[in-house]
Design a protein around this motif. Structure first.
Motif, mmCIF file in Angstrom:
data_model
loop_
_atom_site.group_PDB
_atom_site.id
_atom_site.type_symbol
_atom_site.label_atom_id
_atom_site.label_comp_id
_atom_site.label_asym_id
_atom_site.label_seq_id
_atom_site.Cartn_x
_atom_site.Cartn_y
_atom_site.Cartn_z
ATOM 1 N N ARG A 29 7.739 -9.454 1.653
ATOM 2 C CA ARG A 29 7.310 -8.700 2.836
ATOM 3 C C ARG A 29 8.379 -8.779 3.923
ATOM 4 N N GLU A 66 -0.990 -2.525 0.598
ATOM 5 C CA GLU A 66 -1.576 -3.754 1.148
ATOM 6 C C GLU A 66 -3.041 -3.522 1.508
ATOM 7 N N CYS A 109 -0.121 -6.580 6.772
ATOM 8 C CA CYS A 109 0.171 -7.824 6.048
ATOM 9 C C CYS A 109 -0.614 -8.989 6.659
#
Length: 165
Positions: A29, A66, A109
């Motif tokens: 990420r 995500e 995230c």
């Protein structure tokens, strides 16, 4: 000769499974953000391959992925709008900027980490094709997906401005 500092993924070489999975996913990420940050708005939209793949499109797609796996599946959120077709995930709107795309990705995230932290690796949820998927499987799949696209970003960034590493 002094060895360079350990990368985050190297620091968990003997850690428990969950720490290894979470650290590897977070490492990739971070790489996605690092590769996207610093490009111009024009370069974020530049198509250097025949597909819809662009730096901005990859970040937007990973944001949707995500949300899909962690919020929709693991978080059992059915109050979200339907997932857009994949080709739309790679298409930038006039309002999309490098920083807005990165901010949305980082926010998603953080939400993904929050959802994951409420579950055990063996917890599983329904999936329309696979029957059921565990959080462990979602972690591995997201590592694969994020790492693959981080590699795409690496290549695009090198083509745009020579940035490597």
């Amino acid at each position: 000769m002094t060895e360079p500092p350990l990368f985050p993924d190297e620091q968990v070489a003997t850690a428990d499974e969950r720490s290894v999975l979470a650290t590897f996913l977070d490492y990739y990420r971070t790489e996605v953000v690092r590769k996207a940050r610093g490009v111009s708005e024009q370069d974020a939209r530049r198509r250097l391959v025949p597909s819809l793949t662009t730096i901005g499109g990859l970040v937007k797609h990973l944001t949707v992925v995500e949300e899909s796996w962690f919020l929709r599946r693991m978080g059992a959120r059915d109050d979200l709008p339907p997932r857009m077709p994949t080709e739309q995930e790679f298409t930038l709107s006039d309002d999309d900027t490098v920083e807005s795309l990165i901010a949305a990705y980082e926010k998603q995230c953080a939400l993904s980490r929050e959802v994951a932290s409420a579950h055990e690796l063996d917890d599983n949820v329904p999936h329309h094709r696979l029957g059921r998927v565990s959080l462990r499987w979602i972690y591995v799949h997201m590592i694969e997906e994020t790492a693959r696209h981080a590699g795409h970003l690496d290549i695009l960034r090198e083509q745009i401005d020579g940035e490597t590493g």
